[in-house]
Design a protein around this motif. Structure first.
Motif, PDB file in Angstrom:
ATOM      1  N   SER A  23       0.896  -1.354  -0.083  1.00  0.00           N
ATOM      2  CA  SER A  23       0.133   0.017   0.071  1.00  0.00           C
ATOM      3  C   SER A  23       0.812   1.116   0.150  1.00  0.00           C
ATOM      4  N   ALA A  24       0.167   2.361  -0.214  1.00  0.00           N
ATOM      5  CA  ALA A  24       0.886   3.677  -0.135  1.00  0.00           C
ATOM      6  C   ALA A  24       0.062   4.739   0.474  1.00  0.00           C
ATOM      7  N   ILE A  25       0.659   5.926   0.934  1.00  0.00           N
ATOM      8  CA  ILE A  25       0.149   6.858   1.341  1.00  0.00           C
ATOM      9  C   ILE A  25       0.849   7.906   1.260  1.00  0.00           C
ATOM     10  N   GLU A  26      -0.123   9.042   0.486  1.00  0.00           N
ATOM     11  CA  GLU A  26       0.486  10.320   0.097  1.00  0.00           C
ATOM     12  C   GLU A  26       0.479  11.415   0.987  1.00  0.00           C
ATOM     13  N   THR A  27       1.637  12.376   1.276  1.00  0.00           N
ATOM     14  CA  THR A  27       1.480  13.433   2.091  1.00  0.00           C
ATOM     15  C   THR A  27       2.626  14.328   1.838  1.00  0.00           C
ATOM     16  N   ASN A  28       2.349  15.495   1.596  1.00  0.00           N
ATOM     17  CA  ASN A  28       3.183  16.561   1.300  1.00  0.00           C
ATOM     18  C   ASN A  28       3.903  16.542   0.027  1.00  0.00           C
ATOM     19  N   GLY A  29       3.320  15.741  -0.935  1.00  0.00           N
ATOM     20  CA  GLY A  29       3.764  15.407  -2.149  1.00  0.00           C
ATOM     21  C   GLY A  29       4.489  14.224  -2.535  1.00  0.00           C
ATOM     22  N   LYS A  30       4.704  13.526  -1.393  1.00  0.00           N
ATOM     23  CA  LYS A  30       5.423  12.099  -0.980  1.00  0.00           C
ATOM     24  C   LYS A  30       4.669  11.045  -1.139  1.00  0.00           C
ATOM     25  N   PHE A  31       4.908  10.049  -1.699  1.00  0.00           N
ATOM     26  CA  PHE A  31       4.553   8.849  -1.468  1.00  0.00           C
ATOM     27  C   PHE A  31       5.247   7.937  -0.759  1.00  0.00           C
ATOM     28  N   TYR A  32       4.856   7.367   0.597  1.00  0.00           N
ATOM     29  CA  TYR A  32       5.369   6.386   1.312  1.00  0.00           C
ATOM     30  C   TYR A  32       4.676   5.264   1.016  1.00  0.00           C
ATOM     31  N   ILE A  33       5.685   4.203   0.496  1.00  0.00           N
ATOM     32  CA  ILE A  33       5.400   2.865   0.238  1.00  0.00           C
ATOM     33  C   ILE A  33       5.471   1.843   1.365  1.00  0.00           C
ATOM     34  N   LEU A  34       4.417   1.175   1.795  1.00  0.00           N
ATOM     35  CA  LEU A  34       4.363   0.427   2.981  1.00  0.00           C
ATOM     36  C   LEU A  34       4.358  -1.135   2.631  1.00  0.00           C
ATOM     37  N   SER A  35       5.060  -1.924   3.629  1.00  0.00           N
ATOM     38  CA  SER A  35       5.136  -3.363   3.475  1.00  0.00           C
ATOM     39  C   SER A  35       3.586  -3.804   4.011  1.00  0.00           C
ATOM     40  N   ALA A  36       3.594  -5.176   4.194  1.00  0.00           N
ATOM     41  CA  ALA A  36       2.428  -5.600   4.703  1.00  0.00           C
ATOM     42  C   ALA A  36       2.465  -5.362   6.294  1.00  0.00           C
ATOM     43  N   LYS A  37       3.459  -4.931   7.077  1.00  0.00           N
ATOM     44  CA  LYS A  37       3.486  -4.904   8.431  1.00  0.00           C
ATOM     45  C   LYS A  37       3.536  -3.432   8.701  1.00  0.00           C
ATOM     46  N   GLY A  38       3.453  -2.655   7.615  1.00  0.00           N
ATOM     47  CA  GLY A  38       3.385  -1.127   7.745  1.00  0.00           C
ATOM     48  C   GLY A  38       4.759  -0.543   7.986  1.00  0.00           C
ATOM     49  N   LYS A  39       5.789  -1.135   7.178  1.00  0.00           N
ATOM     50  CA  LYS A  39       7.087  -0.745   7.386  1.00  0.00           C
ATOM     51  C   LYS A  39       7.242   0.022   6.119  1.00  0.00           C
ATOM     52  N   ILE A  40       7.897   1.538   6.366  1.00  0.00           N
ATOM     53  CA  ILE A  40       8.154   2.600   5.069  1.00  0.00           C
ATOM     54  C   ILE A  40       9.404   1.912   4.438  1.00  0.00           C
ATOM     55  N   ILE A  41       9.224   1.101   3.146  1.00  0.00           N
ATOM     56  CA  ILE A  41      10.210   0.640   2.259  1.00  0.00           C
ATOM     57  C   ILE A  41      10.855   1.682   1.378  1.00  0.00           C
ATOM     58  N   GLU A  42      10.079   2.485   1.064  1.00  0.00           N
ATOM     59  CA  GLU A  42      10.596   3.528  -0.061  1.00  0.00           C
ATOM     60  C   GLU A  42       9.675   4.827   0.095  1.00  0.00           C
ATOM     61  N   ILE A  43      10.473   5.832  -0.325  1.00  0.00           N
ATOM     62  CA  ILE A  43       9.640   7.299  -0.310  1.00  0.00           C
ATOM     63  C   ILE A  43       9.858   8.002  -1.681  1.00  0.00           C
ATOM     64  N   LEU A  44       8.741   7.928  -2.422  1.00  0.00           N
ATOM     65  CA  LEU A  44       8.971   8.422  -3.740  1.00  0.00           C
ATOM     66  C   LEU A  44       7.927   9.491  -4.214  1.00  0.00           C
ATOM     67  N   ASP A  45       8.138  10.000  -5.304  1.00  0.00           N
ATOM     68  CA  ASP A  45       7.453  11.331  -5.928  1.00  0.00           C
ATOM     69  C   ASP A  45       6.378  10.501  -6.635  1.00  0.00           C
ATOM     70  N   ASN A  46       6.070   9.263  -6.584  1.00  0.00           N
ATOM     71  CA  ASN A  46       4.733   8.804  -7.361  1.00  0.00           C
ATOM     72  C   ASN A  46       4.568   7.160  -6.653  1.00  0.00           C
ATOM     73  N   ASN A  47       3.313   6.705  -7.115  1.00  0.00           N
ATOM     74  CA  ASN A  47       2.922   5.625  -6.761  1.00  0.00           C
ATOM     75  C   ASN A  47       3.332   4.378  -8.018  1.00  0.00           C
ATOM     76  N   LYS A  48       4.487   4.339  -8.192  1.00  0.00           N
ATOM     77  CA  LYS A  48       4.897   3.666  -9.375  1.00  0.00           C
ATOM     78  C   LYS A  48       4.611   2.026  -9.219  1.00  0.00           C
ATOM     79  N   TYR A  49       4.306   1.648  -8.118  1.00  0.00           N
ATOM     80  CA  TYR A  49       4.063   0.082  -7.875  1.00  0.00           C
ATOM     81  C   TYR A  49       2.408  -0.128  -8.009  1.00  0.00           C
ATOM     82  N   ASN A  50       1.717   0.837  -8.382  1.00  0.00           N
ATOM     83  CA  ASN A  50       0.154   0.929  -8.401  1.00  0.00           C
ATOM     84  C   ASN A  50      -0.384   0.251  -7.317  1.00  0.00           C
ATOM     85  N   VAL A  51       0.092   0.293  -5.871  1.00  0.00           N
ATOM     86  CA  VAL A  51      -0.469  -0.416  -4.859  1.00  0.00           C
ATOM     87  C   VAL A  51      -1.708   0.406  -4.178  1.00  0.00           C
TER      88      VAL A  51
END
Length: 301
Positions: free
Chosen positions: A156-184
């Motif tokens: 999953s991902a959550i957007e805040t302040n123009g950044k997309f925080y990519i999350l794992s199944a346990k809610g760990k932040i595994i990447e910080i991107l400018d877009n939701n490139k994984y389409n999660v």
């Protein structure tokens, strides 16, 4: 004459006793020695059991001391000579090399296996490498250590302040991107509190992490791939956007696995591939209640 002879004989018969008594009286040394001999005999008889107990105690104390000394020597040898780590291996699929993981763990060849504390090593590895979801470290016989790693996957991902925080199944932040490139699935309606890379994401609402993790886990277990958003603006009425044409109402975040499974069954077997509207499984639970499809409902954005 006869009387005189008898009297003299009587005196001679009594005299030996008198002489013996005199001897006893006039030989105190002999008397003392006899008495001492008798006392010694009595002492020997009375002291025999006590000396046996003392001997047993001394023997027990000696053996106890020997065992303690041997144990101390063995402990010193174990901590200095024996049980030194001679091999470290990494198992599990991961994008990081074994050498990187071993170096980050701080466990080195030659470290004493008994003194090696693996808990800090696990925490360091999970923090150092964002795409490692979990770590376990096993001490093996024959002086080896195995590090087991589990790869984190974007769920999953959550957007805040123009950044997309990519999350794992346990809610760990595994990447910080400018877009939701994984389409999660994109999470909507959750306010963030902590946004550090490799950290478990924290929301302002305390139970929000559990709700989102449970929803994403249910989606993964039922292999639903086309969910584009998870709307938790109202945590008591969770909604999903499916394929940009259907809204799935989960309602209260309970029995989520069964609700998601039911929604998938309705979509795959009851509806047309281009059907639009709302699939409501909020009242659905194992053992009863119902679900329905409303074609007039507008899909979630």
């Amino acid at each position: 004459a006869k009387n005189e002879h008898n009297s003299s004989n009587g005196e001679s018969r009594k005299n030996p006793k008198v002489e013996n008594q005199a001897d006893i009286k006039h030989n105190p040394e002999k008397n003392d020695s006899q008495q001492k001999t008798k006392k010694k005999r009595k002492m020997k008889r009375s002291s025999k059991p006590f000396s046996a107990k003392k001997r047993r105690r001394k023997i027990l104390a000696m053996y106890t001391s020997m065992v303690m000394i041997i144990a101390m020597i063995a402990a010193v040898l174990c901590l200095t000579v024996f049980f030194k780590i001679d091999s470290i291996t990494v198992e599990g699929k991961t994008r990081y090399s074994p050498d990187e993981i071993i170096d980050a763990s701080g466990i080195a060849i030659g470290t004493n296996l008994l003194l090696c504390n693996t808990e800090p090593s696990k925490e360091i590895i999970e923090k150092e490498f964002p795409y490692i979801e979990s770590v376990s470290i096993k001490k093996n016989p024959f002086n080896s250590v195995t590090i087991y790693v589990e790869e984190a996957k974007p769920t999953s991902a959550i957007e805040t302040n123009g950044k997309f925080y990519i999350l794992s199944a346990k809610g760990k932040i595994i990447e910080i991107l400018d877009n939701n490139k994984y389409n999660v699935p994109l999470i909507k309606g959750a306010e963030l509190k902590k946004t550090e890379l490799s950290a478990t994401i924290e929301y302002k609402l305390s139970n929000m992490n559990n709700i989102i993790n449970d929803v994403t886990q249910a989606l993964n277990e039922n292999e639903i791939k086309k969910v584009s958003t998870i709307n938790v603006t109202n945590p008591s009425n969770v909604k999903l956007s499916y394929d940009k044409r259907l809204t799935i109402i989960l309602g209260i975040p309970e029995n989520l696995n069964y609700k998601v499974k039911t929604a998938k069954l309705i979509i795959d077997e009851k509806l047309e591939k281009d059907s639009k509207g709302t699939v409501d499984v909020s009242m659905c639970a194992e053992g009863g209640k119902y679900s329905y499809y409303d074609p007039s409902g507008a899909p979630e954005n």
